[in-house]
Design a protein around this motif. Structure first.
Motif, PDB file in Angstrom:
ATOM      1  N   ASN A  20       0.821  -1.216   0.000  1.00  0.00           N
ATOM      2  CA  ASN A  20       0.000   0.000   0.000  1.00  0.00           C
ATOM      3  C   ASN A  20       0.855   1.265   0.000  1.00  0.00           C
ATOM      4  OD1 ASN A  20      -2.518   1.246  -0.085  1.00  0.00           O
ATOM      5  ND2 ASN A  20      -2.685   1.381   2.141  1.00  0.00           N
ATOM      6  N   GLY A  21       1.917   1.246  -0.807  1.00  0.00           N
ATOM      7  CA  GLY A  21       2.778   2.413  -0.955  1.00  0.00           C
ATOM      8  C   GLY A  21       3.813   2.607   0.128  1.00  0.00           C
ATOM      9  N   VAL A  22       3.898   1.677   1.069  1.00  0.00           N
ATOM     10  CA  VAL A  22       4.855   1.783   2.172  1.00  0.00           C
ATOM     11  C   VAL A  22       5.850   0.618   2.084  1.00  0.00           C
ATOM     12  CG1 VAL A  22       5.151   1.825   4.677  1.00  0.00           C
ATOM     13  CG2 VAL A  22       3.104   2.836   3.646  1.00  0.00           C
ATOM     14  N   ARG A  23       7.128   0.927   2.167  1.00  0.00           N
ATOM     15  CA  ARG A  23       8.136  -0.124   2.227  1.00  0.00           C
ATOM     16  C   ARG A  23       8.142  -0.664   3.654  1.00  0.00           C
ATOM     17  NH1 ARG A  23       9.779  -3.546  -1.505  1.00  0.00           N
ATOM     18  NH2 ARG A  23      11.979  -4.174  -1.357  1.00  0.00           N
ATOM     19  N   VAL A  24       7.709  -1.897   3.811  1.00  0.00           N
ATOM     20  CA  VAL A  24       7.578  -2.528   5.127  1.00  0.00           C
ATOM     21  C   VAL A  24       8.722  -3.528   5.280  1.00  0.00           C
ATOM     22  CG1 VAL A  24       6.123  -3.947   6.611  1.00  0.00           C
ATOM     23  CG2 VAL A  24       5.089  -2.206   5.142  1.00  0.00           C
ATOM     24  N   ILE A  25       9.585  -3.278   6.250  1.00  0.00           N
ATOM     25  CA  ILE A  25      10.786  -4.082   6.432  1.00  0.00           C
ATOM     26  C   ILE A  25      10.704  -4.827   7.758  1.00  0.00           C
ATOM     27  CG2 ILE A  25      13.291  -4.021   6.653  1.00  0.00           C
ATOM     28  CD1 ILE A  25      13.265  -1.585   4.827  1.00  0.00           C
ATOM     29  N   ASN A  26      10.751  -6.127   7.657  1.00  0.00           N
ATOM     30  CA  ASN A  26      10.617  -7.025   8.793  1.00  0.00           C
ATOM     31  C   ASN A  26      11.999  -7.556   9.149  1.00  0.00           C
ATOM     32  OD1 ASN A  26       9.964  -9.101  10.580  1.00  0.00           O
ATOM     33  ND2 ASN A  26       8.601 -10.173   9.165  1.00  0.00           N
ATOM     34  N   ILE A  27      12.447  -7.325  10.398  1.00  0.00           N
ATOM     35  CA  ILE A  27      13.794  -7.744  10.773  1.00  0.00           C
ATOM     36  C   ILE A  27      13.807  -8.556  12.065  1.00  0.00           C
ATOM     37  CG2 ILE A  27      14.790  -5.677   9.681  1.00  0.00           C
ATOM     38  CD1 ILE A  27      15.512  -4.766  12.604  1.00  0.00           C
ATOM     39  N   TYR A  28      14.767  -9.452  12.122  1.00  0.00           N
ATOM     40  CA  TYR A  28      15.120 -10.128  13.366  1.00  0.00           C
ATOM     41  C   TYR A  28      16.608  -9.870  13.583  1.00  0.00           C
ATOM     42  CZ  TYR A  28      16.049 -13.833  16.751  1.00  0.00           C
ATOM     43  OH  TYR A  28      16.457 -14.526  17.871  1.00  0.00           O
ATOM     44  N   LEU A  29      16.895  -8.806  14.303  1.00  0.00           N
ATOM     45  CA  LEU A  29      18.272  -8.357  14.475  1.00  0.00           C
ATOM     46  C   LEU A  29      19.008  -9.328  15.397  1.00  0.00           C
ATOM     47  CD1 LEU A  29      19.092  -4.605  14.756  1.00  0.00           C
ATOM     48  CD2 LEU A  29      20.465  -6.240  16.006  1.00  0.00           C
ATOM     49  N   PRO A  30      20.275  -9.618  15.115  1.00  0.00           N
ATOM     50  CA  PRO A  30      21.013 -10.590  15.930  1.00  0.00           C
ATOM     51  C   PRO A  30      21.054 -10.215  17.405  1.00  0.00           C
ATOM     52  CG  PRO A  30      22.220 -10.113  13.914  1.00  0.00           C
ATOM     53  CD  PRO A  30      21.069  -9.151  13.956  1.00  0.00           C
ATOM     54  N   ARG A  85      24.792  -2.302   8.646  1.00  0.00           N
ATOM     55  CA  ARG A  85      24.173  -2.566   7.345  1.00  0.00           C
ATOM     56  C   ARG A  85      22.729  -2.073   7.313  1.00  0.00           C
ATOM     57  NH1 ARG A  85      24.903  -8.700   7.396  1.00  0.00           N
ATOM     58  NH2 ARG A  85      23.573  -8.646   5.531  1.00  0.00           N
ATOM     59  N   LEU A  86      22.008  -2.285   8.412  1.00  0.00           N
ATOM     60  CA  LEU A  86      20.634  -1.784   8.485  1.00  0.00           C
ATOM     61  C   LEU A  86      20.614  -0.258   8.422  1.00  0.00           C
ATOM     62  CD1 LEU A  86      17.599  -2.332   8.874  1.00  0.00           C
ATOM     63  CD2 LEU A  86      18.011  -2.263  11.352  1.00  0.00           C
ATOM     64  N   LYS A  87      21.548   0.364   9.088  1.00  0.00           N
ATOM     65  CA  LYS A  87      21.642   1.827   9.038  1.00  0.00           C
ATOM     66  C   LYS A  87      21.854   2.304   7.602  1.00  0.00           C
ATOM     67  CE  LYS A  87      24.395   5.708  10.785  1.00  0.00           C
ATOM     68  NZ  LYS A  87      25.575   6.086  11.604  1.00  0.00           N
ATOM     69  N   SER A  88      22.695   1.600   6.854  1.00  0.00           N
ATOM     70  CA  SER A  88      22.932   1.972   5.458  1.00  0.00           C
ATOM     71  C   SER A  88      21.667   1.807   4.623  1.00  0.00           C
ATOM     72  CB  SER A  88      24.058   1.108   4.867  1.00  0.00           C
ATOM     73  OG  SER A  88      25.281   1.368   5.516  1.00  0.00           O
ATOM     74  N   GLU A  89      20.913   0.740   4.897  1.00  0.00           N
ATOM     75  CA  GLU A  89      19.644   0.517   4.199  1.00  0.00           C
ATOM     76  C   GLU A  89      18.671   1.653   4.476  1.00  0.00           C
ATOM     77  OE1 GLU A  89      17.008  -1.905   1.815  1.00  0.00           O
ATOM     78  OE2 GLU A  89      19.155  -2.088   2.199  1.00  0.00           O
ATOM     79  N   ILE A  90      18.597   2.057   5.729  1.00  0.00           N
ATOM     80  CA  ILE A  90      17.709   3.155   6.118  1.00  0.00           C
ATOM     81  C   ILE A  90      18.135   4.451   5.436  1.00  0.00           C
ATOM     82  CG2 ILE A  90      17.104   4.648   8.078  1.00  0.00           C
ATOM     83  CD1 ILE A  90      17.040   2.079   9.791  1.00  0.00           C
ATOM     84  N   GLN A  91      19.445   4.716   5.421  1.00  0.00           N
ATOM     85  CA  GLN A  91      19.936   5.932   4.774  1.00  0.00           C
ATOM     86  C   GLN A  91      19.580   5.951   3.291  1.00  0.00           C
ATOM     87  OE1 GLN A  91      22.025   8.793   6.245  1.00  0.00           O
ATOM     88  NE2 GLN A  91      20.741   9.370   4.504  1.00  0.00           N
ATOM     89  N   SER A  92      19.700   4.800   2.636  1.00  0.00           N
ATOM     90  CA  SER A  92      19.371   4.720   1.205  1.00  0.00           C
ATOM     91  C   SER A  92      17.901   5.038   0.959  1.00  0.00           C
ATOM     92  CB  SER A  92      19.697   3.325   0.662  1.00  0.00           C
ATOM     93  OG  SER A  92      21.089   3.077   0.713  1.00  0.00           O
ATOM     94  N   MET A  93      17.022   4.528   1.816  1.00  0.00           N
ATOM     95  CA  MET A  93      15.594   4.798   1.647  1.00  0.00           C
ATOM     96  C   MET A  93      15.269   6.252   1.933  1.00  0.00           C
ATOM     97  SD  MET A  93      13.663   1.369   3.044  1.00  0.00           S
ATOM     98  CE  MET A  93      14.426   1.408   4.672  1.00  0.00           C
ATOM     99  N   ARG A 125      20.779   4.839  18.354  1.00  0.00           N
ATOM    100  CA  ARG A 125      20.597   6.295  18.304  1.00  0.00           C
ATOM    101  C   ARG A 125      21.012   6.860  16.954  1.00  0.00           C
ATOM    102  NH1 ARG A 125      22.789   5.824  23.520  1.00  0.00           N
ATOM    103  NH2 ARG A 125      24.830   6.517  22.748  1.00  0.00           N
ATOM    104  N   SER A 126      22.039   6.268  16.355  1.00  0.00           N
ATOM    105  CA  SER A 126      22.496   6.776  15.058  1.00  0.00           C
ATOM    106  C   SER A 126      21.428   6.600  13.985  1.00  0.00           C
ATOM    107  CB  SER A 126      23.803   6.094  14.643  1.00  0.00           C
ATOM    108  OG  SER A 126      23.593   4.763  14.209  1.00  0.00           O
ATOM    109  N   MET A 127      20.621   5.548  14.097  1.00  0.00           N
ATOM    110  CA  MET A 127      19.511   5.371  13.160  1.00  0.00           C
ATOM    111  C   MET A 127      18.429   6.422  13.401  1.00  0.00           C
ATOM    112  SD  MET A 127      19.108   1.224  12.978  1.00  0.00           S
ATOM    113  CE  MET A 127      20.501   0.212  13.438  1.00  0.00           C
ATOM    114  N   LEU A 128      18.192   6.755  14.649  1.00  0.00           N
ATOM    115  CA  LEU A 128      17.238   7.828  14.952  1.00  0.00           C
ATOM    116  C   LEU A 128      17.752   9.165  14.433  1.00  0.00           C
ATOM    117  CD1 LEU A 128      16.287   6.895  18.637  1.00  0.00           C
ATOM    118  CD2 LEU A 128      14.980   6.401  16.562  1.00  0.00           C
ATOM    119  N   HIS A 129      19.036   9.380  14.572  1.00  0.00           N
ATOM    120  CA  HIS A 129      19.618  10.661  14.151  1.00  0.00           C
ATOM    121  C   HIS A 129      19.551  10.860  12.638  1.00  0.00           C
ATOM    122  CE1 HIS A 129      22.180  10.655  18.082  1.00  0.00           C
ATOM    123  NE2 HIS A 129      20.947  11.057  18.283  1.00  0.00           N
TER     124      HIS A 129
END
Length: 254
Positions: A95-105, A124-132, A175-179
């Motif tokens: 529905n127009g939203v990129r929905v990402i399901n994760i199980y972080l180590p 790597r997840l942070k890089s994915e978020i930055q790209s989006m 926190r870096s992902m929030l920032h």
């Protein structure tokens, strides 16, 4: 649009609970973690109106996304490490939203390659978020992050001093992902202490509310503007044969 996340700690064990919960709550999207199988019970969920996409692993890990709304463009591995074979990531456009399901180590014990893997996965997840964010894609990252963001998110911080979930490096990467511009959806609407999504099976943790909040939603600015509610549904944790996690539900305005 209602999106829920739930670490079910084996879909084979928890299938009746999850099916009943879906029929009661009727969320549009349910992201499951730790399904622990390569043979997901797709037919059982199709009977109650849900499409299923999953990436499985025998006895460990595994994520599945159940949707009422048809999804598109599934991606089943987090970019950045072609050698990583763990089933921990599933992205779809719903529905127009990129929905990402994760199980972080989990990352325990600290000081081992497991902790290094956790931190690298978060990078790597942070890089994915930055790209989006750079592409201005509306997104929700949800799942079991295995991160206790702050002391308010655990009943007794002293219990977690030597645990990977609460290490300074772990919290700094969170926190870096929030920032970058994302928001912890639950904390955007609920500032109360004592709100947890996981209670260990040992030592009467559930009964005594000795818990931690490690199941999260991170939202992009476009989605943050649409947040109507974000709630922890504690009821499933009280059931017989419950998962040690309980669902978190994010409600978005149209």
């Amino acid at each position: 649009m209602k999106i829920a996340t739930w670490n079910v700690n084996s879909i084979k064990v928890r299938l009746p609970i999850v099916s009943d919960w879906l029929q009661t709550h009727g969320v549009d999207v349910l992201m499951l973690q730790e399904i622990k199988t390569t043979e997901f019970p797709t037919a059982e969920f199709e009977k109650i109106g849900y499409r299923c996409e999953f990436v499985g692993q025998k006895a460990y890990n595994g994520v599945a996304t159940l949707t009422k709304i048809a999804g598109a463009d599934p991606v089943k591995a987090l970019a950045g490490d072609a050698a990583d074979e763990h089933a921990r990531f599933l992205a779809m456009t719903i529905n127009g939203v990129r929905v990402i399901n994760i199980y972080l180590p989990n990352g325990n014990p600290i000081g081992t390659e497991k902790f290094a893997y956790k931190l690298a996965w978060m990078q790597r997840l942070k890089s994915e978020i930055q790209s989006m964010l750079d592409a201005e894609i509306p997104f929700v990252v949800g799942g079991d992050f295995n991160v206790i963001p702050d002391d308010i998110d655990c009943s007794d911080p002293k219990l977690w001093v030597n645990d990977a979930l609460a290490q300074p490096e772990t919290r700094a990467l969170w926190r870096s992902m929030l920032h970058l511009g994302t928001v912890d959806a639950f904390r955007a609407v609920d500032k109360r202490p004592g709100q947890y999504s996981f209670w260990d099976y040992q030592a009467g943790a559930w009964r005594r509310n000795i818990g931690i909040r490690i199941d999260h939603f991170l939202t992009s600015p476009q989605i943050t503007d649409r947040i109507e509610a974000c709630e922890i549904d504690k009821a499933p944790r009280a059931l017989e044969k419950a998962s040690d996690h309980t669902p978190v539900i994010l409600t978005l305005r149209a």
